[in-house]
Design a protein around this motif. Structure first.
Motif, PDB file in Angstrom:
ATOM      1  N   TYR A 158       0.834  -1.202   0.000  1.00 21.28           N
ATOM      2  CA  TYR A 158       0.000   0.000   0.000  1.00 21.28           C
ATOM      3  C   TYR A 158       0.873   1.257   0.000  1.00 21.28           C
ATOM      4  O   TYR A 158       2.056   1.221   0.331  1.00 21.28           O
ATOM      5  N   ASN A 159       0.263   2.369  -0.377  1.00 19.40           N
ATOM      6  CA  ASN A 159       0.868   3.695  -0.303  1.00 19.40           C
ATOM      7  C   ASN A 159      -0.052   4.591   0.508  1.00 19.40           C
ATOM      8  O   ASN A 159      -1.274   4.427   0.467  1.00 19.40           O
ATOM      9  N   ILE A 160       0.536   5.554   1.206  1.00 19.27           N
ATOM     10  CA  ILE A 160      -0.235   6.609   1.867  1.00 19.27           C
ATOM     11  C   ILE A 160       0.267   7.923   1.285  1.00 19.27           C
ATOM     12  O   ILE A 160       1.458   8.212   1.356  1.00 19.27           O
ATOM     13  N   GLU A 161      -0.646   8.683   0.695  1.00 12.53           N
ATOM     14  CA  GLU A 161      -0.269   9.916   0.012  1.00 12.53           C
ATOM     15  C   GLU A 161      -0.989  11.107   0.634  1.00 12.53           C
ATOM     16  O   GLU A 161      -2.112  10.979   1.090  1.00 12.53           O
ATOM     17  N   ARG A 162      -0.313  12.260   0.606  1.00 13.56           N
ATOM     18  CA  ARG A 162      -0.959  13.526   0.967  1.00 13.56           C
ATOM     19  C   ARG A 162      -1.321  14.188  -0.349  1.00 13.56           C
ATOM     20  O   ARG A 162      -0.449  14.470  -1.157  1.00 13.56           O
ATOM     21  N   TYR A 166      -5.875  13.087   2.272  1.00 14.75           N
ATOM     22  CA  TYR A 166      -4.949  11.969   2.141  1.00 14.75           C
ATOM     23  C   TYR A 166      -5.602  10.885   1.300  1.00 14.75           C
ATOM     24  O   TYR A 166      -6.819  10.856   1.131  1.00 14.75           O
ATOM     25  N   ARG A 167      -4.771   9.963   0.802  1.00 14.38           N
ATOM     26  CA  ARG A 167      -5.291   8.826   0.053  1.00 14.38           C
ATOM     27  C   ARG A 167      -4.445   7.609   0.379  1.00 14.38           C
ATOM     28  O   ARG A 167      -3.219   7.656   0.346  1.00 14.38           O
ATOM     29  N   ILE A 208      -8.616   4.841  -1.195  1.00 11.67           N
ATOM     30  CA  ILE A 208      -9.481   5.267  -0.098  1.00 11.67           C
ATOM     31  C   ILE A 208      -9.161   6.728   0.188  1.00 11.67           C
ATOM     32  O   ILE A 208      -8.020   7.076   0.522  1.00 11.67           O
ATOM     33  N   ALA A 209     -10.156   7.596   0.031  1.00 13.87           N
ATOM     34  CA  ALA A 209      -9.979   9.033   0.225  1.00 13.87           C
ATOM     35  C   ALA A 209     -10.275   9.400   1.677  1.00 13.87           C
ATOM     36  O   ALA A 209     -11.293   8.985   2.239  1.00 13.87           O
ATOM     37  N   LEU A 210      -9.373  10.178   2.278  1.00 10.37           N
ATOM     38  CA  LEU A 210      -9.501  10.604   3.670  1.00 10.37           C
ATOM     39  C   LEU A 210      -9.377  12.119   3.744  1.00 10.37           C
ATOM     40  O   LEU A 210      -8.664  12.733   2.943  1.00 10.37           O
ATOM     41  N   LYS A 211     -10.061  12.711   4.712  1.00 12.51           N
ATOM     42  CA  LYS A 211      -9.962  14.157   4.920  1.00 12.51           C
ATOM     43  C   LYS A 211     -10.036  14.466   6.404  1.00 12.51           C
ATOM     44  O   LYS A 211     -10.876  13.908   7.114  1.00 12.51           O
TER      45      LYS A 211
END
Length: 151
Positions: free
Chosen positions: A35-39, A45-46, A118-121
């Motif tokens: 997995y990746n975690i991106e800003r 974040y995604r 997965i979109a996060l805010k």
């Protein structure tokens, strides 16, 4: 193992952070699926997971008490089993957990070309945002009280 007692003495309200630090060394991180975690913005974040071979019905995304859980399990097919000469695409069941910071909301999940996005805010409530407090001097102008003469 680290002694976190000085952290407990000098902070207020960071109990959850200290628990995460305590638990950080006590478990192994699974390597599947990658997995990746991106800003993608200031407070956006995604999380992108490689879930090749899984369909949208095989994946569950759940949020509970600041924990995002993504799990996948292939549905049992009643068809005849295929005999693989080589199977390089893993289709084993998985469960991956992510600890979310306070006020982080999951906006949605999308499966595209074998990648789950997965979109996060992070949405901090207005009452929790920093505010400036006006500073006044301790000295105030004396108040003049008007009085009437008795007749």
């Amino acid at each position: 193992m680290f002694d976190l007692s000085p952290l407990y003495r000098s902070t207020v309200g960071f109990d959850r952070l200290a628990q995460l630090l305590d638990n950080a060394g006590s478990f192994e991180v699974p390597a599947y699926p990658p997995y990746n975690i991106e800003r993608v913005g200031n407070d956006e974040y995604r999380v992108t997971m490689a879930v090749a071979g899984f369909g949208q019905d095989d994946i569950t995304v759940e949020v509970k008490q600041n924990t995002l859980t993504v799990s996948g399990k292939k549905a049992d097919k009643t068809e005849a089993k295929t005999e693989f000469l080589h199977q390089g695409i893993a289709q084993r069941a998985f469960e991956r957990r992510f600890q979310l910071a306070d006020f982080v909301q999951v906006l949605g999940a999308e499966l595209d070309n074998g990648l789950l996005h997965i979109a996060l805010k992070r949405e901090i409530p207005e009452a929790m945002k920093p505010r400036t407090i006006a500073v006044t001097s301790g000295k105030s102008e004396p108040k003049v009280i008007e009085s009437k003469k008795a007749a």
